[in-house]
Design a protein around this motif. Structure first.
Motif, short mmCIF file in Angstrom:
data_model
loop_
_atom_site.label_atom_id
_atom_site.label_comp_id
_atom_site.label_asym_id
_atom_site.label_seq_id
_atom_site.Cartn_x
_atom_site.Cartn_y
_atom_site.Cartn_z
N HIS A 279 45.27 4.68 16.53
CA HIS A 279 45.56 5.41 17.62
C HIS A 279 46.43 6.76 17.04
O HIS A 279 46.44 8.02 17.40
CB HIS A 279 46.27 4.92 18.72
N ARG A 280 47.70 6.38 16.22
CA ARG A 280 48.49 7.15 15.73
C ARG A 280 47.84 8.14 14.81
O ARG A 280 48.04 9.44 14.80
CB ARG A 280 49.59 6.55 15.04
N ASN B 105 55.52 -0.21 11.88
CA ASN B 105 54.59 0.65 12.52
C ASN B 105 55.14 1.24 13.81
O ASN B 105 55.09 2.42 14.09
CB ASN B 105 53.12 -0.01 12.78
N VAL C 175 49.71 9.45 19.66
CA VAL C 175 50.99 8.74 19.16
C VAL C 175 51.49 8.03 20.39
O VAL C 175 52.06 6.79 20.32
CB VAL C 175 52.02 9.73 18.77
N ASN D 246 51.35 2.03 6.29
CA ASN D 246 51.18 1.32 7.56
C ASN D 246 50.97 -0.06 7.18
O ASN D 246 50.33 -0.44 6.29
CB ASN D 246 49.59 1.82 8.23
N ALA E 223 56.99 9.90 14.52
CA ALA E 223 55.90 10.95 14.80
C ALA E 223 56.22 11.55 16.12
O ALA E 223 55.75 12.67 16.46
CB ALA E 223 54.62 10.21 14.87
N GLN E 224 57.03 10.84 17.17
CA GLN E 224 57.27 11.40 18.34
C GLN E 224 58.70 12.12 18.36
O GLN E 224 58.97 12.80 19.35
CB GLN E 224 57.26 10.32 19.56
N SER F 241 57.28 4.38 12.49
CA SER F 241 56.19 5.21 12.42
C SER F 241 55.93 5.96 13.71
O SER F 241 55.95 7.24 13.70
CB SER F 241 55.20 4.86 11.61
N ASP F 242 55.61 5.22 14.52
CA ASP F 242 55.36 5.90 16.01
C ASP F 242 56.62 6.82 16.40
O ASP F 242 56.27 7.84 17.13
CB ASP F 242 55.14 4.73 17.06
N ALA G 262 49.78 4.92 20.69
CA ALA G 262 50.05 3.98 19.66
C ALA G 262 51.44 3.31 19.98
O ALA G 262 51.69 2.11 19.78
CB ALA G 262 50.23 4.55 18.35
N ARG G 263 52.55 3.99 20.32
CA ARG G 263 53.83 3.48 20.65
C ARG G 263 53.87 2.39 21.74
O ARG G 263 54.60 1.56 21.72
CB ARG G 263 54.54 4.70 20.93
N SER H 109 46.87 0.23 17.16
CA SER H 109 47.65 1.13 17.13
C SER H 109 47.93 2.24 16.17
O SER H 109 48.31 3.16 16.29
CB SER H 109 49.18 0.47 17.58
#
Length: 830
Positions: free
Chosen positions: A698-699, A735, A704, A822, A742-743, A738-739, A707-708, A695
């Protein structure tokens, strides 16, 4: 090629000084071995009945043409399951890792491949002697060098170009006898003897030995021979034994019995060993064995030496002073056994079993005595040792299993222990021996990564020993410790912790705090602590075990000492002491290489753990070099899908990601996400946590949403399997935050980050590396939300990183640059 000698000339038996003739066969063999074109040369197979001289022809070829080769190696092949180990012993000579220590079958294949490639030697000769079992064909190299196989099996004639070996021609027989006896025999007398012997080389060797040292005339000998032949013709005789050989042997034995009867007892005893060389140390170290027929020999070294000399003079044994061993031809062994009634056979066989057991080292885990065990192993099967019901002999059999396991020959260990269990169960009684054997069987399966099978076996074995011997018996304690290991392998971390805490308490009460079994139970408990995020108790207990094992009063194997030292380094790393983990890990790795070899399983595990510490500390060049090398070695030895191999692959992927090599890191992480369920199952914590590594990538590569989704599912599953307070759960939560960030889901990211940070500081401490990573990311989310406490947290975390880690540590670099940190996953040893 005058003056030229092979660089390596290993294990070839001494040259027969009385070798005669066979020039045509030797020339054919040399020509058959020379490739006519660039096509790979085929091995040549020597076939024929016992006693015609197949082996001696191969020995003579090796010595006569030794100057034509760079490497010549002799491989006893009469027991197929020992061939891989014999082939693997060549590894150091081919600049391959020392495979005598671990991964025998895989290393044997590596040796075969190196020979086929001609690296580092293209001009080599391998001789597989007495290769009756066609299954060894998989280990026969076909490349720039040559192979000779001696065998009676017609299979080789069908597969490879063969060279038929017959008895001597009459001219060769006469030459042989005159060469050996000189002027003591005329050509006519030699011819008459040869005719009676049927020109069989082994029979001529017998008569030549007697004629050489006795005043008996040829006529007198022939008279004795005719009497023995008449007796044999009137008796039942196995068709495998040539009449001429049997009669010649009977003459030799009868004359020996008149002169040195005690030497005949030694010869009969040797008939129940295998046909491989018998180390003389078997009789020296085993001199206290209960062997009535050898009374007077085992306790009198001078008398023993005289008996060996007498048998050698009669050509009934071959003595090799270089290897300090004696050897009896398999046909003579067969004749000796056939001449005894069943009771005497059983008595001699039992004596051999006791000699082997009494002469064996006591500690099969000790790598310094593996050479002694290796000399005994060829005689275990041939002596039918598995049939013995004597406690000491059975203990020796289990020690052989342990030696094979400890030295990395897992398949042979499994083959032997399976046979022991089947035989001992069928024999009835000896239930404790069967349970001990099952314990060894479980150890082998666990090392081979057969986790599901070994869990069922351990559970069943523990139930059996509890019912048979009660909860406080030694075997019950050992079985309990084994089940704890299987629980960990199945991902039952909390259950294993509960079991092992009770087990340690029981061990300490029954055996004391520093008993070897107690220390092993404590080591298991320390592993449980690490798997359950209790890092301080893990470090304390691993240190306690290491110090106790290092005391003179508690001698233990190098493997266990190494694993304890490596475990201390791992516990320090899990607490955030990355530099300290590197220092201790480097010392542990040096110890492992020196004591066990670079390819021993424990050394490779130590190297993998060091690579992880190097990555955490920021020594990325050293980490990737070490990580790749360890992964390659584990893959070659155990295969690409072994638990330890895939654990090393996870580490390599993580290093690549930290180095910024995202494409390769993603490919490897994606492969591991597919493999982990196959090895551990879908719901194992390692399987779930492995997805968090994927994941992250992926991010970082822009997906993203993927990953989420992966992290949300992993977080839910990890909480279900491990509970909410586990470092795998916290890493996944960091983590996932962080996903979310990022979204653009800032509120959710903040909420998850705040909760996770509070839990981490409560469970560990603010200065723990996971808490610091969570705080650094949280400060970024607070700043994005314009929170007034954002700068205070950022400064606090920056000071912590400056205080705790050196310049260049990856997390510290990310925190200083305002980049999210991460939290990746590495599987812990189980």
């Amino acid at each position: 090629m005058p003056g030229k000698q092979p660089e390596i000339f290993e294990r070839v038996p001494p040259r027969n000084t009385n070798f005669t003739g066979r020039d045509s066969l030797l020339r054919q063999l040399r020509e058959a071995n020379r490739p006519v074109t660039a096509v790979i040369p085929l091995p040549a197979a020597l076939q024929g009945y016992g006693g015609v001289g197949k082996t001696h022809l191969a020995i003579e070829y090796a010595h006569r043409y030794r100057s034509h080769y760079d490497l010549i190696w002799w491989i006893p092949a009469d027991q197929a399951y020992l061939v891989p180990a014999a082939l693997a012993a060549m590894a150091p000579s081919l600049n391959l890792p020392n495979a005598a220590l671990v991964g025998v079958r895989e290393t044997a294949v590596a040796v075969r491949e190196a020979l086929e490639k001609g690296a580092p030697y293209g001009n080599w000769l391998l001789i597989f002697d007495n290769a009756e079992d066609a299954s060894i064909a998989q280990y026969i190299p076909q490349g720039p060098g040559h192979v000779i196989i001696t065998s009676r099996n017609p299979y080789w004639d069908e597969r490879f170009r063969s060279l038929q070996v017959d008895v001597f021609t009459r001219e060769e027989s006469v030459q042989f006898l005159q060469k050996r006896l000189g002027g003591r025999i005329t050509k006519d007398e030699a011819s008459r003897l040869a005719e009676k012997m049927g020109d069989l080389p082994l029979a001529l060797e017998q008569v030549g030995a007697l004629q050489q040292r006795r005043s008996m005339s040829v006529d007198d000998y022939l008279e004795l021979f005719d009497k023995q032949t008449a007796v044999l013709l009137d008796a039942e005789r196995a068709s495998d034994y040539p009449l001429t050989m049997t009669a010649a042997w009977r003459v030799s034995v009868s004359l020996l019995e008149e002169r040195v009867p005690i030497a005949l007892n030694l010869l009969r005893c040797c008939a129940f060993f295998g046909p491989d060389p018998i180390p003389l140390d078997v009789f020296r170290r085993g001199n206290q064995a209960d062997a009535p027929s050898l009374k007077g020999l085992l306790t009198d070294p001078i008398e023993f030496d005289n008996a060996v000399e007498e048998l050698t003079r009669h050509a009934l044994i071959r003595s090799d002073t270089n290897t300090r061993s004696i050897q009896v031809h398999r046909l003579i062994q067969a004749l000796l056994r056939a001449d005894l009634d069943e009771k005497r056979k059983e008595n001699h066989r039992a004596e051999v079993h006791r000699l082997l057991a009494r002469s064996a080292p006591a500690l099969p885990d000790d790598s310094t005595v593996w050479g002694d065990f290796a000399e005994l192993v060829p005689h275990v099967g041939r002596s039918k040792l598995v049939k013995s019901t004597e406690p000491d002999v059975r203990m020796f059999a289990l020690n052989v299993v342990r030696y094979l396991y400890s030295s990395g020959n897992y398949q042979s260990a499994m083959t032997l222990v399976d046979e022991l269990i089947d035989r001992w169960k069928a024999a009835g009684g000896g239930r404790l021996d069967v349970l001990k054997a099952r314990r060894h069987q479980a150890n082998i399966l666990r090392r081979m990564g057969e986790y599901q099978r070994v869990y069922d076996l351990d559970q069943e074995t523990l139930d059996m020993v509890r019912a048979e011997f009660g909860p406080e018996h030694e075997e019950t304690l050992i079985a309990t410790n084994g089940l704890g290991g299987s629980m960990r392998a199945r991902g039952m971390f909390r259950e294993a912790l509960d079991l092992d805490e009770k087990s340690v308490t029981l061990h300490e009460r029954l055996r004391g705090p520093k008993d070897v079994l107690t220390l092993r139970a404590k080591n298991s408990l320390a592993i449980d602590y690490g798997l359950n995020s209790r890092f301080r108790p893990a470090r304390r207990l691993h240190t306690e075990v290491y110090l106790a094992q290092s005391e003179a009063a508690n001698p233990t194997s190098s493997e266990l000492v190494l694993l304890s030292r490596n475990s201390m380094a791992r516990a320090v790393r899990l607490m955030g002491g990355f530099k300290e983990a590197c220092i201790t890990g480097e010392q542990a790795l040096t110890f492992g290489v020196q004591k066990l070899g670079k390819d021993h399983w424990a050394t490779l595990i130590t190297a993998k753990e060091l690579s992880i510490a190097q990555r955490r500390a920021g020594a990325l060049d050293e980490a990737i070099r070490n990580g790749r090398d360890t992964h390659t070695r584990l893959s070659r030895i155990f295969g690409p899908r072994h638990p330890d191999t895939i654990g090393a692959a996870v580490n390599v992927s993580n290093i690549l990601r930290v180095r910024g090599e995202l494409a390769e890191a993603f490919e490897l992480a994606a492969d591991m996400a597919e493999v982990y369920p196959q090895v551990y199952g879908d719901d194992h914590p390692f399987t779930i946590a492995c997805r968090t590594n994927l994941s992250i990538l992926h991010r970082l590569l822009g997906d993203v949403e993927k990953a989420r989704r992966l992290n949300e599912a992993a977080h839910r599953d990890l909480v279900d399997r491990l509970g909410p307070a586990h470092h795998y759960v916290f890493s996944c939560a960091v983590n996932l935050a962080s996903d979310l960030a990022a979204q653009g889901e800032l509120d959710q990211a903040l909420q998850l980050g705040e909760v996770t940070y509070r839990q981490l500081t409560e469970m560990f401490e603010p200065a723990h590396f996971l808490a610091m990573a969570c705080a650094a990311n949280l400060s970024l989310d607070r700043m994005a939300a314009n929170r007034p406490d954002a700068e205070e947290l950022r400064v606090y975390v920056a000071e912590l990183y400056e205080e705790r880690f050196e310049l260049g540590q990856p997390d510290a670099v990310a925190a200083a640059s305002g980049t999210r940190i991460n939290c990746d996953f590495d599987p812990l040893p189980i």
